[in-house]
Design a protein around this motif. Sequence first.
Motif, PDB file in Angstrom:
ATOM      1  N   SER A  96      10.509  14.826 -15.052  1.00 18.41           N
ATOM      2  CA  SER A  96      11.923  14.475 -14.940  1.00 18.41           C
ATOM      3  C   SER A  96      12.557  15.283 -13.818  1.00 18.41           C
ATOM      4  O   SER A  96      11.995  16.281 -13.344  1.00 18.41           O
ATOM      5  CB  SER A  96      12.652  14.767 -16.257  1.00 18.41           C
ATOM      6  OG  SER A  96      12.061  14.074 -17.332  1.00 18.41           O
ATOM      7  N   GLN A  97      13.752  14.868 -13.416  1.00 18.30           N
ATOM      8  CA  GLN A  97      14.514  15.625 -12.439  1.00 18.30           C
ATOM      9  C   GLN A  97      15.269  16.747 -13.153  1.00 18.30           C
ATOM     10  O   GLN A  97      15.888  16.527 -14.197  1.00 18.30           O
ATOM     11  CB  GLN A  97      15.505  14.719 -11.704  1.00 18.30           C
ATOM     12  CG  GLN A  97      14.839  13.633 -10.871  1.00 18.30           C
ATOM     13  CD  GLN A  97      13.988  14.200  -9.756  1.00 18.30           C
ATOM     14  OE1 GLN A  97      14.416  15.077  -9.018  1.00 18.30           O
ATOM     15  NE2 GLN A  97      12.759  13.701  -9.644  1.00 18.30           N
ATOM     16  N   ASP A 125      18.282  19.450 -13.727  1.00 18.71           N
ATOM     17  CA  ASP A 125      19.707  19.494 -13.399  1.00 18.71           C
ATOM     18  C   ASP A 125      19.898  20.232 -12.069  1.00 18.71           C
ATOM     19  O   ASP A 125      19.298  21.295 -11.843  1.00 18.71           O
ATOM     20  CB  ASP A 125      20.484  20.232 -14.492  1.00 18.71           C
ATOM     21  CG  ASP A 125      20.690  19.384 -15.736  1.00 18.71           C
ATOM     22  OD1 ASP A 125      20.178  18.259 -15.782  1.00 18.71           O
ATOM     23  OD2 ASP A 125      21.358  19.873 -16.680  1.00 18.71           O
ATOM     24  N   THR A 126      20.742  19.672 -11.203  1.00 20.98           N
ATOM     25  CA  THR A 126      20.981  20.261  -9.884  1.00 20.98           C
ATOM     26  C   THR A 126      22.476  20.401  -9.660  1.00 20.98           C
ATOM     27  O   THR A 126      23.232  19.447  -9.876  1.00 20.98           O
ATOM     28  CB  THR A 126      20.370  19.387  -8.775  1.00 20.98           C
ATOM     29  OG1 THR A 126      18.958  19.250  -9.002  1.00 20.98           O
ATOM     30  CG2 THR A 126      20.588  20.009  -7.410  1.00 20.98           C
ATOM     31  N   ARG A 160       7.313  22.698  -3.457  1.00 20.11           N
ATOM     32  CA  ARG A 160       7.329  21.850  -4.650  1.00 20.11           C
ATOM     33  C   ARG A 160       6.995  22.722  -5.859  1.00 20.11           C
ATOM     34  O   ARG A 160       6.024  23.475  -5.843  1.00 20.11           O
ATOM     35  CB  ARG A 160       6.310  20.714  -4.518  1.00 20.11           C
ATOM     36  CG  ARG A 160       6.219  19.798  -5.747  1.00 20.11           C
ATOM     37  CD  ARG A 160       5.161  18.727  -5.511  1.00 20.11           C
ATOM     38  NE  ARG A 160       5.095  17.757  -6.610  1.00 20.11           N
ATOM     39  CZ  ARG A 160       4.023  17.566  -7.364  1.00 20.11           C
ATOM     40  NH1 ARG A 160       2.915  18.285  -7.159  1.00 20.11           N
ATOM     41  NH2 ARG A 160       4.026  16.663  -8.324  1.00 20.11           N
ATOM     42  N   TYR A 209       9.264  19.103 -15.392  1.00 15.81           N
ATOM     43  CA  TYR A 209      10.193  18.837 -14.296  1.00 15.81           C
ATOM     44  C   TYR A 209       9.485  18.990 -12.955  1.00 15.81           C
ATOM     45  O   TYR A 209       8.596  19.828 -12.793  1.00 15.81           O
ATOM     46  CB  TYR A 209      11.365  19.824 -14.324  1.00 15.81           C
ATOM     47  CG  TYR A 209      12.130  19.855 -15.626  1.00 15.81           C
ATOM     48  CD1 TYR A 209      13.197  18.992 -15.854  1.00 15.81           C
ATOM     49  CD2 TYR A 209      11.784  20.763 -16.634  1.00 15.81           C
ATOM     50  CE1 TYR A 209      13.901  19.033 -17.046  1.00 15.81           C
ATOM     51  CE2 TYR A 209      12.483  20.806 -17.830  1.00 15.81           C
ATOM     52  CZ  TYR A 209      13.541  19.939 -18.029  1.00 15.81           C
ATOM     53  OH  TYR A 209      14.232  19.975 -19.218  1.00 15.81           O
ATOM     54  N   GLU A 210       9.917  18.191 -11.987  1.00 17.32           N
ATOM     55  CA  GLU A 210       9.459  18.325 -10.616  1.00 17.32           C
ATOM     56  C   GLU A 210      10.661  18.702  -9.759  1.00 17.32           C
ATOM     57  O   GLU A 210      11.697  18.035  -9.790  1.00 17.32           O
ATOM     58  CB  GLU A 210       8.855  17.012 -10.115  1.00 17.32           C
ATOM     59  CG  GLU A 210       8.358  17.080  -8.683  1.00 17.32           C
ATOM     60  CD  GLU A 210       7.772  15.751  -8.212  1.00 17.32           C
ATOM     61  OE1 GLU A 210       6.729  15.767  -7.534  1.00 17.32           O
ATOM     62  OE2 GLU A 210       8.381  14.699  -8.522  1.00 17.32           O
ATOM     63  N   ILE A 211      10.506  19.779  -8.980  1.00 16.62           N
ATOM     64  CA  ILE A 211      11.609  20.296  -8.171  1.00 16.62           C
ATOM     65  C   ILE A 211      11.131  20.503  -6.741  1.00 16.62           C
ATOM     66  O   ILE A 211      10.029  21.023  -6.516  1.00 16.62           O
ATOM     67  CB  ILE A 211      12.121  21.650  -8.721  1.00 16.62           C
ATOM     68  CG1 ILE A 211      12.591  21.505 -10.173  1.00 16.62           C
ATOM     69  CG2 ILE A 211      13.242  22.195  -7.863  1.00 16.62           C
ATOM     70  CD1 ILE A 211      11.639  22.093 -11.182  1.00 16.62           C
TER      71      ILE A 211
END
Length: 289
Positions: free
Chosen positions: A4-5, A7-8, A158, A202-204
Amino acid sequence: MILSQVDTVQDISKEDFLKKYFIPQRPVLIKGYARKWKDFDKWNLDYIYSQVGEQEVGLYDNKPADPNKATNEPVTHMRFKDYITLIKKQPSDYRIFFYIITDHLPELLKNFSYPDLGFKYFKRIPTLFFGGSEARVLMHYDVDLGDLLHFQFEGKKRVLLFPPDQSAFLYKVPLSVHTVYNIDYENPDYQEFPALQYAQGYEIFMEHGDALFMPSGYWHFNRYLEAGFSVTLRSFPSGPKRLLKMLNEVFIIRYTDKIMRKIWKKKWVQRKQEKAYQKSQEALKEYLK
């Protein structure tokens, strides 16, 4: 993997950070957060190069640790300046691990300030990490179980994050803080590691000046997409349960593994890898019932 993305946000107050992320232990990416620092313009490889003098550093690469050696033993050494020149000039998987600023480059302490986000920092060990454009860091969690505020500089990176409750799907190695060595997180093989496809995380993607809050015990995999470096600020373990768990990890589990590794060497490493696979297969069967 089910990614998921995270929170940013562009900025965040102490109150919102504590309420939404620190207390519930949820990660958050704060874009450009280091730009608040008065000397933000000094956080680049050229400035580091100008400060390191004739220091020599230990380097690590992408290969699994040699079972006949200590897990934290570098694969080679190099002058710090030569290392920076190398990673700026060409692709490399060499990286510097856990470079303690207070011990080796205290002048850098003047160039940043601890963000006022409502938790106590362990100011003894702000640490630097460096990597070439092909460097990656094995999936792991930090043995001290502190909450981490991780800043990225220069190149892009990443990051994969997984909560502690996903350990069963990640092929965690017993008596260790990492997963099995042969998982390729950039191109995962779900035939060989079927439980991995159910791991939720999560992927950031981080850029120059970004800060990522990684709660205590979160698994993280780092892949440098370009030559760069990062700074990690960590907190003390909060609460008696976490403190006891940290002491158990550092002084019992860690040293038990070191002793067994020294005695049995490759056989011990192989046995742990097999046990990790077995446990994740059992977790997968239970999950699919």
